[in-house]
Design a protein around this motif. Structure first.
Motif, mmCIF file in Angstrom:
data_model
loop_
_atom_site.group_PDB
_atom_site.id
_atom_site.type_symbol
_atom_site.label_atom_id
_atom_site.label_comp_id
_atom_site.label_asym_id
_atom_site.label_seq_id
_atom_site.Cartn_x
_atom_site.Cartn_y
_atom_site.Cartn_z
ATOM 1 N N SER A 61 0.856 -1.189 0.000
ATOM 2 C CA SER A 61 0.000 0.000 0.000
ATOM 3 C C SER A 61 0.893 1.241 0.000
ATOM 4 C CB SER A 61 -0.878 0.012 1.246
ATOM 5 O OG SER A 61 -0.081 0.327 2.381
ATOM 6 N N LEU A 62 0.299 2.392 -0.304
ATOM 7 C CA LEU A 62 1.091 3.627 -0.380
ATOM 8 C C LEU A 62 1.757 3.940 0.964
ATOM 9 C CD1 LEU A 62 2.020 6.014 -2.091
ATOM 10 C CD2 LEU A 62 -0.063 7.221 -1.431
ATOM 11 N N VAL A 63 1.018 3.723 2.051
ATOM 12 C CA VAL A 63 1.584 3.994 3.387
ATOM 13 C C VAL A 63 2.748 3.038 3.661
ATOM 14 C CG1 VAL A 63 1.128 3.949 5.865
ATOM 15 C CG2 VAL A 63 -0.539 4.974 4.320
ATOM 16 N N ASP A 64 2.562 1.768 3.323
ATOM 17 C CA ASP A 64 3.637 0.787 3.540
ATOM 18 C C ASP A 64 4.865 1.100 2.692
ATOM 19 O OD1 ASP A 64 2.057 -0.443 5.334
ATOM 20 O OD2 ASP A 64 1.600 -2.210 4.119
ATOM 21 N N GLN A 65 4.622 1.511 1.445
ATOM 22 C CA GLN A 65 5.743 1.926 0.579
ATOM 23 C C GLN A 65 6.509 3.069 1.232
ATOM 24 O OE1 GLN A 65 4.472 3.242 -3.345
ATOM 25 N NE2 GLN A 65 2.974 1.594 -3.461
ATOM 26 N N ALA B 217 4.607 17.292 -3.880
ATOM 27 C CA ALA B 217 5.198 16.318 -4.803
ATOM 28 C C ALA B 217 6.173 15.377 -4.093
ATOM 29 C CB ALA B 217 5.916 17.042 -5.939
ATOM 30 N N LEU B 218 6.429 15.634 -2.820
ATOM 31 C CA LEU B 218 7.399 14.803 -2.096
ATOM 32 C C LEU B 218 6.747 13.506 -1.628
ATOM 33 C CD1 LEU B 218 9.759 16.759 0.323
ATOM 34 C CD2 LEU B 218 10.240 15.702 -1.874
ATOM 35 N N GLU B 219 7.344 12.394 -2.027
ATOM 36 C CA GLU B 219 6.757 11.102 -1.659
ATOM 37 C C GLU B 219 7.353 10.558 -0.379
ATOM 38 O OE1 GLU B 219 7.492 8.925 -5.250
ATOM 39 O OE2 GLU B 219 5.433 9.274 -5.911
ATOM 40 N N MET B 220 8.343 11.260 0.141
ATOM 41 C CA MET B 220 8.986 10.805 1.364
ATOM 42 C C MET B 220 9.640 11.977 2.081
ATOM 43 S SD MET B 220 12.531 9.088 2.052
ATOM 44 C CE MET B 220 13.024 10.775 1.872
ATOM 45 N N GLN C 70 1.585 14.860 1.878
ATOM 46 C CA GLN C 70 0.742 13.705 1.578
ATOM 47 C C GLN C 70 0.438 12.939 2.863
ATOM 48 O OE1 GLN C 70 2.469 11.262 -1.497
ATOM 49 N NE2 GLN C 70 2.844 13.000 -2.846
ATOM 50 N N PRO C 71 -0.782 12.401 2.988
ATOM 51 C CA PRO C 71 -1.160 11.671 4.209
ATOM 52 C C PRO C 71 -0.175 10.552 4.566
ATOM 53 C CG PRO C 71 -3.084 12.017 2.830
ATOM 54 C CD PRO C 71 -1.910 12.516 2.038
ATOM 55 N N ALA C 72 0.279 9.793 3.557
ATOM 56 C CA ALA C 72 1.200 8.678 3.848
ATOM 57 C C ALA C 72 2.505 9.205 4.440
ATOM 58 C CB ALA C 72 1.479 7.887 2.570
ATOM 59 N N VAL C 73 2.899 10.390 4.008
ATOM 60 C CA VAL C 73 4.126 11.000 4.534
ATOM 61 C C VAL C 73 3.918 11.413 5.989
ATOM 62 C CG1 VAL C 73 5.700 12.970 4.305
ATOM 63 C CG2 VAL C 73 4.935 11.749 2.263
ATOM 64 N N ALA C 74 2.745 11.970 6.278
ATOM 65 C CA ALA C 74 2.446 12.400 7.651
ATOM 66 C C ALA C 74 2.434 11.203 8.600
ATOM 67 C CB ALA C 74 1.101 13.120 7.682
ATOM 68 N N ILE C 75 1.795 10.117 8.174
ATOM 69 C CA ILE C 75 1.715 8.898 9.004
ATOM 70 C C ILE C 75 3.127 8.398 9.300
ATOM 71 C CG2 ILE C 75 1.030 6.461 8.975
ATOM 72 C CD1 ILE C 75 -1.386 7.374 7.209
ATOM 73 N N THR C 76 3.944 8.349 8.261
ATOM 74 C CA THR C 76 5.306 7.829 8.407
ATOM 75 C C THR C 76 6.159 8.716 9.314
ATOM 76 O OG1 THR C 76 5.143 6.876 6.207
ATOM 77 C CG2 THR C 76 7.359 7.129 7.100
ATOM 78 N N LEU C 77 6.003 10.026 9.153
ATOM 79 C CA LEU C 77 6.798 10.971 9.957
ATOM 80 C C LEU C 77 6.540 10.781 11.444
ATOM 81 C CD1 LEU C 77 6.768 14.532 8.385
ATOM 82 C CD2 LEU C 77 8.720 13.117 8.995
ATOM 83 N N VAL C 78 5.265 10.631 11.794
ATOM 84 C CA VAL C 78 4.912 10.499 13.210
ATOM 85 C C VAL C 78 5.467 9.190 13.758
ATOM 86 C CG1 VAL C 78 2.995 10.219 14.823
ATOM 87 C CG2 VAL C 78 2.905 11.994 13.075
#
Lengths: 134, 131
Positions: A34-38, B51-54, B83-91
């Protein structure tokens, strides 16, 4: 655990840290993460690749698609021949840093993956292995 | 040398990060931005990271540093479009980006900066800004 696919990448400079991120992303997409997992796996890879470069003086990362029973995952093994880490529990602590970073690299990347193993011998180098399962 | 462009829009500076940044590029951006704030007397800085994916700890730290440096130079900073996925990962990574103002969209970021500059106005009457 079966290794289905593998690729060894060098980490000798900053452009290679970026390249590791991009290749890890591509492998995660292939594995249908998933995008989050990636994002978690790519971020962990970025932290560890930077550690390999800055603290280990460069090294390698071995990308492996691993299979165990009916689950598949991505394993990344970072290795360097740098000075090693004398006190691993201390190095894992949030906020502990010897470099210019925030000291989140090791502890932080551990939280982003499912399996995390680290071994280090002073004077011999450091090996960090992480797995994220799909 | 590779550089991230900084656009000037009235009182504000706008940076859109569209490349996967290596560490030196992030450091260069930090230096360029502080220089540009001092040169132009900009009151606000908007960093668009849609545009940042990470965002890893290095890039996170750069955003904190830019915010602090801008504040000392009397400018507000807002980071927009994460991006939401970036926010989740950062935390989960352990980075809460303390001291970094964020907004979901460019529009909201502009609104924040306009408000922040108006309410914080009046401090610029010491002759440092000729216009």
């Amino acid at each position: 655990m079966v290794v289905a696919r593998t690729e060894l990448l060098p980490i000798r400079g900053e452009p290679e840290v970026v390249m590791v991120r991009q290749i890890v992303r591509a492998w995660c997409v292939d594995l249908k993460f998933s995008l989050v997992d990636q994002t978690k796996m790519v971020t962990a890879a970025s932290e560890l690749a930077r550690n390999t470069l800055i603290h280990g003086g460069g090294g390698t990362v071995d990308l492996q698609v691993v299979e165990e029973g009916d689950r598949r995952g991505l394993r990344l093994v970072f290795e360097d021949k740098g000075p090693g880490i004398p006190d691993i529990p201390l190095a894992m602590k949030d906020g502990y840093t010897t470099g210019s970073g925030m000291g989140l690299g090791l502890g932080g990347s551990k939280r982003l993956v499912h399996d995390f193993e680290i071994s280090s011998e002073p004077g011999q180098g450091t090996r960090v292995s992480i797995i994220r399962w799909k | 040398m590779e550089r991230i462009p900084i656009l000037r829009m009235g009182n504000f500076l706008l940076v859109t990060i569209q490349v996967d940044m290596h560490d030196r590029l992030a450091m260069t951006l930090q230096e360029d931005l502080t220089k540009k704030i001092a040169e132009t007397g900009a009151r606000g800085v908007m960093i668009d990271i849609s545009a940042l994916e990470m965002v890893d700890s290095f890039i996170g730290r750069m955003m904190s540093h830019i915010s602090s440096m801008a504040r000392i130079l009397d400018a507000k900073t807002v980071v927009v479009g994460m991006q939401p996925a970036v926010a989740i990962t950062l935390v989960e990574l352990g980075l809460s980006l303390k001291g970094v103002q964020t907004a979901l969209t460019v529009e909201k970021g502009v609104r924040y900066l306009e408000q922040a500059v108006t309410t914080g106005g009046g401090r610029r009457t010491n002759g440092r800004r000729p216009h």
